[in-house]
Structure formats: structure tokens, C-alpha cells
Design a protein around this motif. Structure first.
Motif, PDB file in Angstrom:
ATOM      1  N   SER A 157      52.766  28.769  38.858  1.00  0.00           N
ATOM      2  CA  SER A 157      54.184  28.517  39.145  1.00  0.00           C
ATOM      3  C   SER A 157      55.075  29.169  38.099  1.00  0.00           C
ATOM      4  CB  SER A 157      54.462  27.015  39.160  1.00  0.00           C
ATOM      5  OG  SER A 157      53.819  26.451  40.257  1.00  0.00           O
ATOM      6  N   LYS A 158      54.623  29.141  36.851  1.00  0.00           N
ATOM      7  CA  LYS A 158      55.417  29.745  35.782  1.00  0.00           C
ATOM      8  C   LYS A 158      55.495  31.261  35.955  1.00  0.00           C
ATOM      9  CE  LYS A 158      54.796  26.078  32.450  1.00  0.00           C
ATOM     10  NZ  LYS A 158      54.180  25.616  31.207  1.00  0.00           N
ATOM     11  N   VAL A 159      54.427  31.846  36.424  1.00  0.00           N
ATOM     12  CA  VAL A 159      54.412  33.297  36.614  1.00  0.00           C
ATOM     13  C   VAL A 159      55.174  33.681  37.889  1.00  0.00           C
ATOM     14  CG1 VAL A 159      52.920  35.325  36.839  1.00  0.00           C
ATOM     15  CG2 VAL A 159      52.130  33.370  35.577  1.00  0.00           C
ATOM     16  N   ALA A 160      54.965  32.899  38.960  1.00  0.00           N
ATOM     17  CA  ALA A 160      55.474  33.313  40.274  1.00  0.00           C
ATOM     18  C   ALA A 160      56.750  32.590  40.701  1.00  0.00           C
ATOM     19  CB  ALA A 160      54.391  33.078  41.311  1.00  0.00           C
ATOM     20  N   ASN A 161      57.203  31.608  39.908  1.00  0.00           N
ATOM     21  CA  ASN A 161      58.384  30.825  40.242  1.00  0.00           C
ATOM     22  C   ASN A 161      58.244  30.109  41.585  1.00  0.00           C
ATOM     23  OD1 ASN A 161      60.746  29.805  39.333  1.00  0.00           O
ATOM     24  ND2 ASN A 161      62.027  31.403  40.244  1.00  0.00           N
TER      25      ASN A 161
END
Lengths: 442, 293
Positions: free
Chosen positions: A352-356
Motif C-alpha cells: 500500500s505504501k508503494v502503490a497507494n
């Protein structure tokens, strides 16, 4: 009457060929790859590694994640391979439109991948037709409870879970601040209920001439208002109720007033209308931001995101991506373990942090990344939608012919809302059609 | 002599082989394979059962399929319109007017434009706030905006218009080729006999264009029954079932809902219908043409 020798030979050849073909079709049963339930039921898929007696090669398919997330996945796969000696993972990525066809053709040719990324609709469709592994036989209760209930249950039929939820997104309410303020409304105090949203939309229409919002006429409009599509044992239609009539009548009135656009607007049309400031609101997931950012940068600057007011059912629709294991996977145990590894809380938070995107694992959402906003539209939408994940559900009909049923309902809605057909008469007709579809299944 | 013929035959087959192989694998085989599939509930993913003629009996009780067949037949109404306009356009661009080559190219551009692009452009033009509504409101032909593609009374006809707009240039070119094959002395003779421009068209051009009219009508009828792209991109068969054509319905049943067995049965029924219409077109256009070549 003599038989023409040539025609006789041709007919004989045709019959032989047809018999051969039918035999070939009949041989396509799902006999291989069926899990040995007895040996796998106890193992917590996400917790323990099953040592592979022989080297195992897992084929892992995702949808449109290369090359943007190559680093994340290469690292993740390397980590998995280190902790699971003897298992190697081959990662392949396909565009959204191609994955279903690829999966069908590879299944037909007997070369099934082991772990596949699918949206909930397709996962449910395949699951209900018996093409996917029943993951409940591999997961512990603890594993199952680590995901948000509404999202996890969207692919559970007859107590069998056909997919592990992965990244997701829930609908939020995007508002064009300029239009809302022009209508004399305060964006800082957004609507809290569907009724309030309708009032806001009406005021926007009266004061600015723009419509409130556009929407797609799909079967999901029923469950949003708490109207079930089928009865509990899924043997008959259950949507033909006074509540459904009232819901549709209200929508028809709103369309007549111009508060809701009188159109069956799919996602791309909704982007078009919001970009052109023809509507003030957009009800969709955070992925909408990327489209609006490129198609109308000025409108993007004027847009804010708030939690979506829920309907009578008090639920929010989500669009989730899942991981499934095809019934024909040659390494089902290792495949489930790998899917559980990708979707565990730690790895979902990192993704989630990488892909939002939003995670479907409950533990992930406690991370400050999902609670703190830097004021950007992306962050606001993320916080607004992540805080409503407990109400999120990917509503699915859950029968083998779900596609037929959804189309029948969508056609019915179009007949009433766009063609001015009689509500009761159309609902009766669609109910009969849906019951026919269900009876053909059984 | 015999050897020479054998060698020629071999060369001919050698040249045809790649094309025939391609046709056999991607056209003939799927058609033949569709016959046994139509007798099963084949879905690729689940176990296949033999269901006999169930798919066919189901098809004739399937209200939506019958509507889709009807819509496809209505679509055939564009065939005469498209042929008449294409012939008139061909006669026009066959004349010696300065700059006529530019018109030929201009009419042909829609033919070579991708259907997806054509459909998207028309969806913008025909949108609620599109150019069509704007112009019609401006000149007073409309009193309020019309959702051309979202209204059942207009959607099918709008799609037919788009199909016609895109196909006109193609048929125009075929007719133009036909017109240029008509010997000039036939016109000369008719003129000497006192025929005016209208009589030339009715008594010389049209009879001699008959093979072209037959060919164009035939492929146009087949195209109308099989219409897919514009319908799928613009309306997906909606609103309701008002633009549901047989190809779109078959696609939905097969590739969206995985009922390949049922979709094969529907495909076969539509093929028989196309075959019957083709025979009809042949019967209506038996004679004619230029015999000198």
C-alpha cells in the motif's frame, strides 16, 4: 432409393469427427489438481511452510503491475524463496483486459498458473463454476479473520472461500469545491447521509445548472439500499419488493429533475462528466484521482474527497483485487502458502505504501500511513476510504450464472430509468427472467 | 502437356496453401468445432456435459435472443439505403470535375479509420452536450437535449447511421471500379438513341452494375447481421435491449458469461439466418453485368 456413395462417406466422416470432438470436450473435467483435503486442512497456510519434496516452480500472474512495482515484487519473491527452499516463483504480468482470456486459454490447454490476481467479479464467477481451489480447506480461522469481513466474504459461497483478498479501494465522495460553493453549500461540512447527498445535488443543480452526479445502472444499486438480489439459499429472485420500487422511483424522479444525469454512465463517462464540470460529485474509489489529474488538472485542484454517505444498508462498495489458486494448479499447497504470504498484513502494508492502495488486512490499517493526511487529495481520499474499510463489501450474487442475473437487472434498470418502462411490470419481468436463469443452473 | 498442367496445378496449390491453411485453422475449424460445442454446456473452466438440443430449444425461448435477432434484422434495413447512396456517390466521383480525387479520398477516410475511434468521436458528437444537440437546438429542430444513445427510440437508428457513415466509402469505391469497367461506347450508343442522364443511369449503369450490386448487397447484409464493434463500444446492447444485436448477445453469452456451448448454438442459428438471407439476395440479383470481359 440408392445411397450416394460420396455423400455417405462425407456423412460418416462428419459423424466420426463430431464424436471425436465431443469426446475431447468431455475430457475437460476437473479431475486433476483437486486438493487432498485431509492432509491440508490443519495447516495454517500463512504461518507454516510446507517443505517441498521435489523442487516446485510456482507460476504467479498479476494484473498490470509491471514495470512500476518490479522492485517490490522481486524483493518479495526473493524473500519468499529464501524462506521456502526448493520453491521458485515465476512472476508474469498481464494487462487487465487480457488476464481472463489468458486464464481461460491456459486452463483449456491444461497449463494452469498457480497463483492468479483477479478482481472479485471474475474470481466469484470462476469460483462458483468450480474452477478455483476452495481455500477454506487450507486456512485457519485466524487466517480468515485477518482480513476485513465484508471483503473476505465476497468470494465465500456455501462456506467455501475461493480467493484471498489483496489490495482494495472503497468508494469515497469527490466534490467539485467550486460548484459546491457556487451552490451556497459548505464543503467543510459534507453530507452525512444519502438523503443529504441528494439535497446537495438538488441545490447544485438549481443554483449552477450542473447535475449532482452520474452513475452506472448496475445490479449493485439494490444491495446498497439493503435489497437482496436473491433469497438466502439463492434459489429465487428476492429483489421484487416495495423497497426496490421505491428506490427506483426515487432515482427516476432525480433523473427527471436533472439532479442525476439520465444516462447509464460507465466509469470513463463519469470521468468525462466530472472533468467537464457537468457534475459536482463523483462516487468512486481513489483510482479516480489519477484519471482526473491527467484529464482536467484545474478540476483536480478544485476537488476534495470526503467519506461517502452510505445508503440504507450502511455499507460501502469496494473494488478488491484478490489472489486465487486455480483448481488445476499442480502445486496447490505451495500456491496457497504463497498467496497467503503476499496478502499477509506486513506485505500488504508495504505494498500500500508503494502503490497507494488500501489493504484488505485488518492489522495493516493501524499503520499511521492510513490515518495521517498531508492535505493532498490523494491522502484525503486514502484516509477517508481506509477508515470505512470495516463497512466495505464487494457485493456478489454468488451463483454460477451471476453474469446473466446482473445483465438482466441492468437491462431492467435501463428499461425503467432510460426508456420510461413501468416499474412494477419491469420488475415482474426481470424477476421471471432471473428465476428462469436460476432454474437452468440447477 | 499433361506434365505441364500438373506442374501448374502444383504451383497454384503451393501459392494457395498458406492462405488455405490459415483459413482452415482460424475459420473452417472453429465453424466445424462450433457444431459439437453447441450440443454441450462447455464453459472452458467447468466440466463439460452433453446436453443434446437443449441449447437450441433454450434459444427459441430466450426472449433476449429473439429481440437481438429482431434488432439484427432491423439493422438490415440500412442495406438498400447504403447501396443507393453509395451508387449515387460513385456516379458523382466518377465524373470529371476538378478536385474530384480529393472527394474520393475524403469519402474513403472513415473506412480506414478504426471503428473504436469512429465510435468514440460519434459518442462525443452525440453526447448530451455534444455538437449534434447544440446545432439542432440552435436551429430550433429540438426543444431540449436528447440522449441519442441512451434513448430506446433513437439508439438503434443512430448506430445504423454510424455504420452507414463508416461503410459508404467502401461501397462507393467498389461501385466506382464497376463504373469504370462499363465500356464508354454503350453510353455513346444510348446517347445517340436520345437517352438523357437519368435514362443512362436506369438503362445502362444500373443493369451493368448488377454483379457489383449483388456483391455489395451480399456483404452488406452479412455485415448488418454481424454488426458488433459500434454497438459494443457505444451502447453494449442498451438501453434495455433496444440495441442488443445477435453478435453482441453471443459475445456476452460466450466471452463474458462463459456459456460457450449456448453461444455456439446461437452462433449456428445466426449463421443459418445469414445463409438464408444470402440465398435470397442471390435470387433477387440473378442476371446482369458486362459480358465483354
Amino acid at each position: 432409393m440408392g445411397i450416394n456413395r460420396k455423400s455417405f462417406t462425407v456423412s460418416l466422416l462428419m459423424v466420426m469427427m463430431m464424436s471425436l470432438l465431443l469426446a475431447a470436450c468431455g475430457g475437460n473435467g476437473n479431475t486433476k489438481g483437486t486438493p487432498n483435503a485431509g492432509s491440508t486442512g490443519e495447516a495454517g497456510a500463512g504461518t507454516e511452510a510446507t517443505p517441498a519434496a521435489e523442487p516446485v516452480k510456482l507460476e504467479f500472474w498479476t494484473i498490470a503491475l509491471q514495470p512500476t512495482f518490479n522492485d517490490y515484487f522481486n524483493e518479495l519473491i526473493a524473500k519468499y524463496e529464501d524462506s521456502h527452499p526448493g520453491v521458485t516463483v515465476e512472476w508474469k504480468d498481464y494487462p487487465y483486459d487480457a488476464i481472463s482470456q489468458r486464464l481461460l486459454t491456459s486452463t483449456a490447454s491444461g497449463k494452469s498458473p498457480d497463483v492468479v490476481n483477479l478482481n472479485t467479479e471474475f474470481a466469484s464467477q470462476l469460483g462458483s463454476k468450480g474452477a478455483l481451489l476452495n481455500l477454506s480447506e487450507y486456512l485457519t480461522d485466524e487466517d480468515a479473520k485477518s482480513y476485513f469481513d465484508g471483503i473476505y466474504n465476497s468470494t465465500v459461497f456455501d462456506g467455501k472461500a475461493y480467493a484471498l483478498p489483496w489490495y482494495t479501494g472503497t468508494e469515497v465522495l469527490f466534490m467539485n469545491k467550486k460548484l459546491v460553493e457556487k451552490a451556497g453549500l459548505d464543503p467543510a461540512n459534507p453530507p452525512q447521509t444519502r438523503e443529504e447527498l441528494v439535497e446537495w445535488a438538488r441545490q447544485v443543480h438549481e443554483k449552477t445548472g450542473a447535475a449532482g452526479y452520474a452513475q452506472q445502472l448496475v445490479s449493485k444499486l439494490f444491495p446498497i439500499d439493503g435489497i437482496p438480489i436473491l433469497n438466502e439459499d439463492k434459489t429465487a429472485a428476492a429483489f421484487n419488493t416495495p423497497e426496490a420500487e421505491a428506490m427506483i422511483a426515487q432515482m427516476r424522479d432525480l433523473m427527471k429533475e436533472g439532479v442525476v444525469l439520465k444516462e447509464d454512465a460507465d466509469f470513463s463517462k463519469q470521468i468525462q462528466y466530472f472533468s467537464g464540470e457537468q457534475v459536482a460529485f463523483q462516487l468512486s474509489g481513489p483510482t479516480f484521482i489519477n484519471f482526473i489529474k491527467t484529464s482536467a488538472p484545474d478540476v483536480y485542484k478544485n476537488t476534495i474527497a470526503v467519506p461517502l454517505p452510505t445508503g440504507k444498508a450502511n455499507l460501502r462498495l469496494s473494488n478488491s483485487m484478490n489472489l486465487v489458486v486455480p483448481q488445476k494448479s499442480k502445486n496447490p499447497q505451495q500456491a496457497v502458502e504463497f498467496a497467503a504470504f503476499i496478502t499477509n498484513a506486513e506485505n500488504q502494508t508495504a505494498f500500500s505504501k508503494v502503490a497507494n492502495t488500501l489493504p484488505s488486512s485488518k492489522a495493516s490499517i493501524e499503520d499511521p500511513f492510513f490515518t495521517e493526511s498531508d492535505g493532498s487529495l490523494e491522502a484525503e481520499a486514502k484516509v477517508a476510504s481506509s477508515q470505512s474499510l470495516d463497512k466495505a463489501t464487494d457485493y456478489m450474487v454468488g451463483v454460477p450464472s451471476a453474469g446473466d442475473i446482473n445483465s438482466a437487472l441492468a437491462r431492467g434498470l435501463q428499461e425503467i430509468l432510460l426508456n420510461d418502462a413501468d416499474i412494477k411490470e419491469t420488475l415482474n419481468k426481470v424477476e421471471k427472467e432471473v428465476n428462469n436463469i436460476i432454474s437452468q443452473d440447477s | 502437356m499433361y506434365k505441364a498442367i500438373r506442374s501448374e496445378t502444383f504451383t497454384a496449390w503451393a501459392f494457395m496453401a498458406p492462405g488455405l491453411l490459415f483459413l482452415a485453422v482460424f475459420t473452417f475449424w472453429p465453424i466445424i468445432y462450433g457444431i459439437p460445442l453447441s450440443l454441450t454446456d462447455y464453459s472452458v473452466i467447468a466440466e463439460t456435459r452433453y446436453v443434446g438440443l437443449d441449447n437450441f430449444t433454450r434459444a427459441f425461448q430466450d426472449h433476449n435472443f429473439l429481440i437481438s435477432l429482431w434488432n439484427s434484422l432491423v439493422y438490415v434495413l440500412i442495406v438498400p439505403v447504403i447501396q443507393i447512396i453509395a451508387i449515387l456517390m460513385a456516379i458523382l466521383v466518377n465524373s470529371r470535375i476538378p478536385g474530384i480525387k480529393m472527394f474520393r479520398a475524403a469519402y474513403y477516410i472513415p473506412v480506414v479509420t478504426s471503428m473504436v475511434a469512429v465510435a468514440l468521436i460519434w459518442s462525443w458528437l452525440l453526447g448530451n452536450n455534444g455538437v449534434v444537440n447544440y446545432l439542432l437546438l440552435k436551429v430550433g429542430l429540438l426543444s431540449e437535449q436528447v440522449s441519442w444513445l441512451s434513448t430506446s427510440s433513437t439508439a438503434l437508428y443512430v448506430l445504423m447511421f454510424i455504420t452507414m457513415w463508416k461503410g459508404l466509402g467502401y461501397y462507393m469505391m467498389l461501385y466506382l471500379a464497376g463504373l469504370q469497367g462499363i465500356p464508354a461506347d454503350l453510353y455513346e450508343a444510348a446517347r445517340v438513341d436520345g437517352a438523357g442522364p437519368l435514362r443512362l443511369i436506369v438503362h445502362v449503369t444500373l443493369p451493368l452494375l448488377r454483379p457489383h450490386i449483388l456483391f455489395c448487397t451480399l456483404i452488406s447484409v452479412m455485415g448488418a447481421i454481424r454488426v458488433f464493434d459500434e454497438v459494443y463500444i457505444l451502447t453494449k446492447g442498451g438501453p434495455g435491449t433496444s440495441t442488443l444485436t445477435s453478435s453482441v448477445y453471443i459475445f456476452q453469452k460466450g466471452l463474458e458469461q462463459f456459456n460457450f456451448g449456448y453461444a455456439s448454438a446461437l452462433g449456428l442459428i445466426v449463421s443459418v439466418l445469414v445463409g438464408a438471407l444470402s440465398v435470397l439476395v442471390f435470387r433477387l440479383n440473378r442476371k446482369g453485368g458486362v459480358n465483354s470481359y
